[in-house]
Write a protein that holds these residues in place. Sequence first.
Motif, mmCIF file in Angstrom:
data_model
loop_
_atom_site.group_PDB
_atom_site.id
_atom_site.type_symbol
_atom_site.label_atom_id
_atom_site.label_comp_id
_atom_site.label_asym_id
_atom_site.label_seq_id
_atom_site.Cartn_x
_atom_site.Cartn_y
_atom_site.Cartn_z
ATOM 1 N N CYS A 1 0.830 -1.211 0.000
ATOM 2 C CA CYS A 1 0.000 0.000 0.000
ATOM 3 C C CYS A 1 0.863 1.259 0.000
ATOM 4 C CB CYS A 1 -0.912 0.015 1.229
ATOM 5 S SG CYS A 1 -2.192 -1.251 1.189
ATOM 6 N N TYR A 2 0.364 2.271 -0.708
ATOM 7 C CA TYR A 2 1.027 3.568 -0.798
ATOM 8 C C TYR A 2 0.015 4.641 -0.403
ATOM 9 C CZ TYR A 2 4.280 0.880 -3.679
ATOM 10 O OH TYR A 2 5.159 -0.068 -4.141
ATOM 11 N N PRO A 3 0.163 5.292 0.748
ATOM 12 C CA PRO A 3 -0.821 6.301 1.167
ATOM 13 C C PRO A 3 -0.630 7.626 0.437
ATOM 14 C CG PRO A 3 0.919 6.101 2.802
ATOM 15 C CD PRO A 3 1.210 5.067 1.769
ATOM 16 N N VAL A 4 -1.711 8.172 -0.118
ATOM 17 C CA VAL A 4 -1.706 9.495 -0.750
ATOM 18 C C VAL A 4 -2.982 10.206 -0.315
ATOM 19 C CG1 VAL A 4 -1.705 10.793 -2.910
ATOM 20 C CG2 VAL A 4 -0.358 8.694 -2.745
ATOM 21 N N THR A 5 -2.859 11.393 0.252
ATOM 22 C CA THR A 5 -4.011 12.070 0.846
ATOM 23 C C THR A 5 -4.940 12.688 -0.193
ATOM 24 O OG1 THR A 5 -2.703 12.553 2.820
ATOM 25 C CG2 THR A 5 -4.682 13.865 2.475
ATOM 26 N N ASP A 6 -4.373 13.324 -1.200
ATOM 27 C CA ASP A 6 -5.171 14.017 -2.225
ATOM 28 C C ASP A 6 -5.666 12.990 -3.245
ATOM 29 O OD1 ASP A 6 -5.679 15.294 -4.826
ATOM 30 O OD2 ASP A 6 -4.974 17.135 -3.896
ATOM 31 N N GLU A 7 -7.000 12.800 -3.340
ATOM 32 C CA GLU A 7 -7.533 11.761 -4.226
ATOM 33 C C GLU A 7 -7.185 11.992 -5.693
ATOM 34 O OE1 GLU A 7 -10.054 13.213 -2.073
ATOM 35 O OE2 GLU A 7 -10.439 11.561 -0.671
ATOM 36 N N ARG A 8 -7.255 13.242 -6.132
ATOM 37 C CA ARG A 8 -6.930 13.514 -7.540
ATOM 38 C C ARG A 8 -5.493 13.116 -7.841
ATOM 39 N NH1 ARG A 8 -7.094 19.579 -8.896
ATOM 40 N NH2 ARG A 8 -5.087 19.430 -7.855
ATOM 41 N N SER A 9 -4.594 13.485 -6.926
ATOM 42 C CA SER A 9 -3.196 13.111 -7.079
ATOM 43 C C SER A 9 -3.021 11.597 -6.966
ATOM 44 C CB SER A 9 -2.357 13.821 -6.008
ATOM 45 O OG SER A 9 -1.000 13.489 -6.117
ATOM 46 N N ALA A 10 -3.742 10.972 -6.048
ATOM 47 C CA ALA A 10 -3.607 9.530 -5.824
ATOM 48 C C ALA A 10 -3.894 8.732 -7.085
ATOM 49 C CB ALA A 10 -4.560 9.090 -4.709
ATOM 50 N N ALA A 11 -4.933 9.127 -7.811
ATOM 51 C CA ALA A 11 -5.287 8.376 -9.020
ATOM 52 C C ALA A 11 -4.194 8.483 -10.070
ATOM 53 C CB ALA A 11 -6.614 8.906 -9.572
ATOM 54 N N PHE A 12 -3.586 9.659 -10.181
ATOM 55 C CA PHE A 12 -2.475 9.787 -11.128
ATOM 56 C C PHE A 12 -1.244 9.023 -10.636
ATOM 57 C CE2 PHE A 12 -4.930 13.410 -12.805
ATOM 58 C CZ PHE A 12 -4.804 13.147 -14.160
ATOM 59 N N TYR A 13 -1.063 8.935 -9.325
ATOM 60 C CA TYR A 13 -0.002 8.075 -8.784
ATOM 61 C C TYR A 13 -0.198 6.646 -9.287
ATOM 62 C CZ TYR A 13 2.920 10.571 -5.424
ATOM 63 O OH TYR A 13 3.867 11.362 -4.859
ATOM 64 N N ALA A 14 -1.405 6.139 -9.148
ATOM 65 C CA ALA A 14 -1.690 4.769 -9.577
ATOM 66 C C ALA A 14 -1.488 4.620 -11.080
ATOM 67 C CB ALA A 14 -3.120 4.394 -9.182
ATOM 68 N N LEU A 15 -1.866 5.650 -11.847
ATOM 69 C CA LEU A 15 -1.640 5.612 -13.298
ATOM 70 C C LEU A 15 -0.154 5.487 -13.607
ATOM 71 C CD1 LEU A 15 -2.535 5.889 -16.246
ATOM 72 C CD2 LEU A 15 -2.527 8.376 -15.937
ATOM 73 N N GLY A 16 0.679 6.277 -12.915
ATOM 74 C CA GLY A 16 2.117 6.179 -13.124
ATOM 75 C C GLY A 16 2.645 4.795 -12.786
ATOM 76 N N MET A 17 2.091 4.190 -11.743
ATOM 77 C CA MET A 17 2.523 2.836 -11.385
ATOM 78 C C MET A 17 2.176 1.831 -12.478
ATOM 79 S SD MET A 17 1.557 2.585 -7.345
ATOM 80 C CE MET A 17 2.199 3.759 -6.157
ATOM 81 N N THR A 18 0.988 1.958 -13.069
ATOM 82 C CA THR A 18 0.617 1.030 -14.147
ATOM 83 C C THR A 18 1.569 1.178 -15.324
ATOM 84 O OG1 THR A 18 -0.946 2.506 -15.311
ATOM 85 C CG2 THR A 18 -1.816 1.184 -13.497
ATOM 86 N N GLN A 19 2.039 2.402 -15.576
ATOM 87 C CA GLN A 19 2.993 2.612 -16.659
ATOM 88 C C GLN A 19 4.320 1.920 -16.361
ATOM 89 O OE1 GLN A 19 3.205 6.861 -16.860
ATOM 90 N NE2 GLN A 19 1.359 7.076 -18.082
ATOM 91 N N ALA A 20 4.768 2.040 -15.125
ATOM 92 C CA ALA A 20 6.055 1.454 -14.749
ATOM 93 C C ALA A 20 5.992 -0.066 -14.671
ATOM 94 C CB ALA A 20 6.526 2.021 -13.408
ATOM 95 N N LEU A 21 4.876 -0.601 -14.179
ATOM 96 C CA LEU A 21 4.769 -2.034 -13.891
ATOM 97 C C LEU A 21 4.117 -2.841 -15.011
ATOM 98 C CD1 LEU A 21 3.475 -1.614 -10.234
ATOM 99 C CD2 LEU A 21 5.766 -2.387 -10.878
ATOM 100 N N ASN A 22 3.352 -2.147 -15.895
ATOM 101 C CA ASN A 22 2.556 -2.833 -16.922
ATOM 102 C C ASN A 22 1.641 -3.885 -16.298
ATOM 103 O OD1 ASN A 22 3.234 -1.583 -19.412
ATOM 104 N ND2 ASN A 22 5.256 -2.529 -19.279
ATOM 105 N N GLU A 23 1.007 -3.510 -15.209
ATOM 106 C CA GLU A 23 0.064 -4.401 -14.540
ATOM 107 C C GLU A 23 -0.961 -3.558 -13.806
ATOM 108 O OE1 GLU A 23 2.252 -5.505 -10.357
ATOM 109 O OE2 GLU A 23 3.084 -6.413 -12.167
#
Length: 493
Positions: free
Chosen positions: A46-68
């Motif tokens: 788990c990766y905690p991010v307080t700002d929801e708008r920012s959090a979703a883009f965090y997850a998007l960046g992770m999908t780019q890096a991980l391809n999953e």
Amino acid sequence: MYSNKENVNILTALLVAHGIRHAVVCPGSRNAPIVHNLNECPDIKCYPVTDERSAAFYALGMTQALNEPVVVCVTSGTALLNLAPAVAEAYYQHRPLVVVSADRPQQWIDQLDGQTLPQPDALGRFVRKAVSLPEPHNDEERWYCNRLVNEALIEKYAPVHINVPITEPLFDFSTPALPAERKIELMPADISNVTLSHVCRMFMQAKRPMLIAGQPMNPLMDEAVVQIGDDESYVPDFVLYTGGSIVSKHLKRFLRKAKETWVVNREGDVTDTFMNLTHIIQGDGDVVADMVRFNLEQQPHPFVQKWEALIADVRRKVETQEPADLQAAAVKYFEQKRGKEMVHYANSMAIRLANIYSKTPVYCNRGVNGIEGSLSTAAGFSVVTDEKVFCVIGDLSFFYDQNALWNQNLRGNLRILLLNNGKGGIFEKLPGLEKSPACDRFVAAQHSATAEGICQQNDIYYQQATTIEEMQQGIDLLLSEEFSRPMVLEVMA
């Protein structure tokens, strides 16, 4: 110990069964049972991010890096709506963002109860699948809950939304183990060797074939198309397009002159970008592109060689030309000095400069092309890799998404090159807009802010450059120094 909420446990077990290993979680009470389970589960980080708008883009960046697939989990109410920009971006990038939202029970929606709104279809057409789970009371309802989660998680190339109504009390964590859940698998359509061979044969037999890839982008094509002008000898008769958004309007207009286009994408979607689409191949565009390149190595094609010579000529001119301003000089110097590092460019002027100076593919949120989330996407990418991750970003994009720096996940591998010219620089490039008295203040959002205070409050290493020498020294520092915290070089253009 896990939550006593059965739908939450079924969801958690199936996330693990479908191979999901990373989750960005936002604060809230209604989603606490879900967050508890994700954190309790040894297979999910788990990766905690307080700002929801920012959090979703965090997850998007992770999908780019991980391809999953990567989960982003939010509480009920407007928290879900804050994910919409990133979800729309993920939809057009075909990224497997798994949105998990906690919800009030259905009977309390529209009854003036706190943090309630109709959530099941809140993300509209920007998710490939949206389900709202029951709170099971019998075997049939448990089967239905299992089926709904499976239906969402077999979607591999698009965002999905799993809404989870949870009845109070919320905080009973007394279940010793997750249930053993049925996993449903989808055997995706793929291109056969026969189809691959046919596509490659069509490419090699064409008189003027061209292979076009979208994101990650092809640098210098924009400059090449401008140099061609009206020379029809460069217009292809057969375009093989492996999908993804294209930055250059010049290139898109140019390719609309082609005779026909064959598009390859994993979804089998109709994407007629060049208005001359004749064939759709469902499959992996990278596989097709690699096979075409292999054939070209064995048997060079005169038209492809003609374009390669043009690109080489454009590159020589770009490399010898002096940039018009400090921000262009910064991007040129950065691209000359960097190696194969992962680089995210923000939208607007930053990506257009990359289009001129980059020698290798870069990342950019061009699915919808919004200003928001560029920094969060790069930051999310950085937390799931040990490699250095760079973000080249303009001032409006940076300040809009400054909450990307307000969390505990970041490390020293995130490096930010901030191009601050005190407004939206792209608006200076739009002919006629300068005649409007509203241009600077209202359209281009002119300002006098700097990033120094933001960096100070978030423990980010900060350096400012106002001259060529300071800029070059700062970029050398970004590229070479090892730091335990993120770094920002702000170039005051």
